[in-house]
Motif scaffolding. Structure first.
Motif, short mmCIF file in Angstrom:
data_model
loop_
_atom_site.label_atom_id
_atom_site.label_comp_id
_atom_site.label_asym_id
_atom_site.label_seq_id
_atom_site.Cartn_x
_atom_site.Cartn_y
_atom_site.Cartn_z
N ASP A 292 0.79 -1.18 -0.01
CA ASP A 292 -0.10 0.18 0.04
C ASP A 292 0.80 1.24 -0.02
O ASP A 292 0.38 2.41 0.05
N HIS A 293 2.22 1.09 0.10
CA HIS A 293 2.98 2.26 0.15
C HIS A 293 4.02 1.96 -1.00
O HIS A 293 5.02 1.31 -0.86
N VAL A 294 4.00 2.40 -2.09
CA VAL A 294 5.09 2.18 -3.08
C VAL A 294 5.30 3.57 -4.08
O VAL A 294 4.38 4.05 -4.38
N ALA A 295 6.51 3.89 -3.60
CA ALA A 295 7.09 5.34 -4.03
C ALA A 295 7.31 5.27 -5.64
O ALA A 295 7.58 4.26 -5.98
N SER A 296 7.29 6.54 -6.24
CA SER A 296 7.55 6.51 -7.60
C SER A 296 8.98 7.20 -7.67
O SER A 296 9.57 7.81 -6.80
N GLY A 297 9.61 7.09 -8.90
CA GLY A 297 11.11 7.70 -8.81
C GLY A 297 12.14 6.76 -8.49
O GLY A 297 11.96 5.70 -7.99
N ASN A 298 13.44 7.27 -8.70
CA ASN A 298 14.51 6.41 -8.08
C ASN A 298 15.51 6.94 -7.04
O ASN A 298 16.34 6.45 -6.81
N GLY A 299 14.77 7.97 -6.49
CA GLY A 299 15.29 8.44 -5.07
C GLY A 299 16.40 9.45 -5.25
O GLY A 299 17.18 9.88 -4.47
N LEU A 300 16.91 9.76 -6.74
CA LEU A 300 18.34 10.59 -6.79
C LEU A 300 17.93 12.07 -6.64
O LEU A 300 18.97 12.90 -6.93
N SER A 301 16.80 12.56 -6.34
CA SER A 301 16.69 13.96 -6.26
C SER A 301 16.28 14.28 -4.79
O SER A 301 16.01 13.51 -3.96
N ASP A 302 16.80 15.60 -4.57
CA ASP A 302 16.48 15.75 -3.06
C ASP A 302 15.16 16.63 -2.94
O ASP A 302 14.66 17.05 -1.83
N SER A 303 14.31 16.72 -3.94
CA SER A 303 12.98 17.27 -3.66
C SER A 303 11.95 16.69 -4.86
O SER A 303 12.26 16.24 -5.88
N GLN A 304 10.79 16.60 -4.60
CA GLN A 304 9.58 16.05 -5.28
C GLN A 304 8.12 16.66 -4.58
O GLN A 304 8.01 16.38 -3.63
N ASP A 305 7.57 16.89 -5.66
CA ASP A 305 6.16 17.59 -5.36
C ASP A 305 6.18 18.90 -4.16
O ASP A 305 5.33 18.64 -3.53
N GLY A 306 7.30 19.35 -4.04
CA GLY A 306 7.41 20.56 -3.21
C GLY A 306 7.85 20.00 -1.83
O GLY A 306 8.23 20.91 -1.01
N TYR A 307 8.34 18.86 -1.57
CA TYR A 307 8.88 18.43 -0.51
C TYR A 307 10.43 18.39 -0.73
O TYR A 307 10.88 18.01 -1.83
N ARG A 308 11.10 18.73 0.32
CA ARG A 308 12.60 18.66 0.00
C ARG A 308 13.27 17.92 1.20
O ARG A 308 12.80 18.22 2.36
N GLY B 177 -1.30 17.12 4.86
CA GLY B 177 -0.75 18.18 3.75
C GLY B 177 -0.86 17.80 2.39
O GLY B 177 -1.60 16.66 2.13
N LYS B 178 -0.46 18.35 1.66
CA LYS B 178 -0.56 18.08 -0.07
C LYS B 178 -0.28 16.50 -0.40
O LYS B 178 -1.01 15.97 -1.23
N GLY B 179 0.80 16.18 0.29
CA GLY B 179 1.32 14.89 -0.20
C GLY B 179 0.91 13.63 0.86
O GLY B 179 1.40 12.69 0.76
N LYS B 180 -0.16 13.87 1.38
CA LYS B 180 -0.45 12.65 2.37
C LYS B 180 -0.88 11.26 1.46
O LYS B 180 -1.68 11.61 0.62
N GLY B 181 -0.27 10.41 2.04
CA GLY B 181 -0.48 8.95 1.59
C GLY B 181 0.39 8.88 0.47
O GLY B 181 0.26 7.51 0.07
N THR B 182 1.23 9.73 0.25
CA THR B 182 2.15 9.50 -1.10
C THR B 182 3.39 9.22 -0.42
O THR B 182 4.12 9.80 0.50
N ASP B 183 4.04 8.22 -1.06
CA ASP B 183 5.57 7.81 -0.62
C ASP B 183 6.45 8.42 -1.40
O ASP B 183 6.25 8.53 -2.55
N TYR B 184 7.62 8.89 -0.81
CA TYR B 184 8.56 9.56 -1.38
C TYR B 184 9.93 8.87 -0.98
O TYR B 184 9.83 8.38 0.09
N VAL B 185 10.86 9.16 -1.78
CA VAL B 185 12.24 8.79 -1.55
C VAL B 185 13.14 9.83 -2.11
O VAL B 185 13.25 9.94 -3.26
N LEU B 186 13.83 10.68 -1.32
CA LEU B 186 14.71 11.88 -1.63
C LEU B 186 15.95 11.52 -1.02
O LEU B 186 16.23 10.66 -0.11
N SER B 187 17.08 12.08 -1.68
CA SER B 187 18.54 11.86 -1.31
C SER B 187 19.24 12.93 -1.23
O SER B 187 19.07 13.76 -2.38
N ARG B 188 20.51 12.96 -0.70
CA ARG B 188 21.58 13.88 -0.76
C ARG B 188 22.82 13.06 -0.58
O ARG B 188 22.98 12.19 -0.07
N THR B 189 23.86 13.60 -1.01
CA THR B 189 25.18 13.10 -1.11
C THR B 189 25.96 13.66 0.00
O THR B 189 25.85 14.97 0.40
#
Length: 308
Positions: free
Chosen positions: A67-83, A170-182
């Protein structure tokens, strides 16, 4: 002129052909989700189309973690306004260190309300650029939204820090995110060659074997079998609501994927075969890290998987 009966028959034939073509397209889009209905979470999916993703998620909503499957490859530090923000750009080598970070929302404020996913509100991963030195920890959050991830000894080199989370408001409620930094760990950073693709590996006396031939961008079943001393293991204990946690990183860019388990945990009798839903976005070599628990101890096995 064509008689009315022949005209009707011809129209029916054309309609049947169109229906068959539509059915074929539907089956092609849904085939992978049908295959995966008998297995579990490798994590957070790749760049599949919206239609195929929605079909897969609807068919797997009753699987652990699906029930929690994120989109994208996690190589960005931001998505949909989340950072993902952090003042830590370097960490010391050869000793334990804490990586501190914050997730800010579209309003620019720190997010403090997160949904629980596989028993945790935040999953955090550290991976060296050559895909060695994998760590998966569950950080703690202060009242102001600052998270602290306690990491074991780090070797010199470039590391990528991944935060996997689901806003609960908030706006992303229930949406899965994977964000990253180096992050850089100072010192001599000798690159370790990635081990060649293999069907099995050894870890702490256990033999872990992976069966399956996933294709890039397609959902595909993957089976992991665990043995010890030549005998199937049947005493796996629940770990994060399942019998094993499987994460993958792509060679070259360290793109992230969480392979979702489809085997539900029920008591301390898991194994020997565990099923996963694999959706890896890019072809090439992926380094798989399987975590499982037995005898009260957590084990981590790693092997390289070739994706066509």
């Amino acid at each position: 002129m064509i008689s009315s009966s022949r005209l009707i028959a011809r129209r029916r034939a054309i309609a049947a052909t169109g229906a068959a073509a539509a059915l074929a397209l539907t089956l092609a889009a849904c085939g992978s989700s049908r295959d995966s209905a008998s297995m579990p979470d490798m994590g957070h999916g790749g760049n599949s189309t919206a239609s195929s993703s929605s079909v897969a998620s609807s068919s797997m909503s009753d699987m652990p973690g699906m029930d929690h499957v994120a989109s994208g490859n996690g190589l960005s530090d931001s998505q949909d306004g989340y950072r993902l923000t952090s003042k830590d750009t370097t960490l010391p080598p050869g000793k334990q260190a804490a990586y501190r970070f914050t997730v800010t929302g579209p309003d620019g404020k720190a997010v403090t309300d997160f949904a629980v996913d596989q028993t945790k509100r935040m999953h955090f991963y550290a991976i060296r650029s050559d895909l060695t030195g994998f760590q998966h920890v569950h950080p703690t959050m202060a009242a102001d939204g600052t998270w602290s991830a306690d990491l074991s000894s780090l070797t010199a080199g470039a590391w990528r820090m991944f935060a996997s989370f689901t806003p609960n408001t908030g706006k992303g409620k229930g949406t899965d995110y994977v964000l990253s930094r180096t992050v850089t760990v100072p010192g001599d950073a000798a690159k370790v060659p990635l081990p060649a693709p293999a069907a099995s590996t050894q870890a702490d006396g256990y033999t872990v074997t992976v069966k399956g031939e996933p294709m890039a961008g397609m959902a595909h079943p993957l089976t992991v079998s665990i043995a010890k001393d030549g005998k199937p293991v049947t005493d796996l204990e629940p770990y994060l609501d399942t019998y094993a946690h499987l994460t993958a990183f792509h060679e070259g860019d360290a793109a992230f994927a969480h392979l979702h388990p489809t085997t539900k945990a029920a008591g301390d009798n898991g194994g020997p075969d565990l099923s996963f839903h694999a959706e890896l976005s890019t072809s090439g070599n992926w380094r798989l890290f399987l975590q499982f628990q037995a005898g009260g101890k957590l084990h981590t096995a790693a092997l390289t998987l070739r994706v066509g």
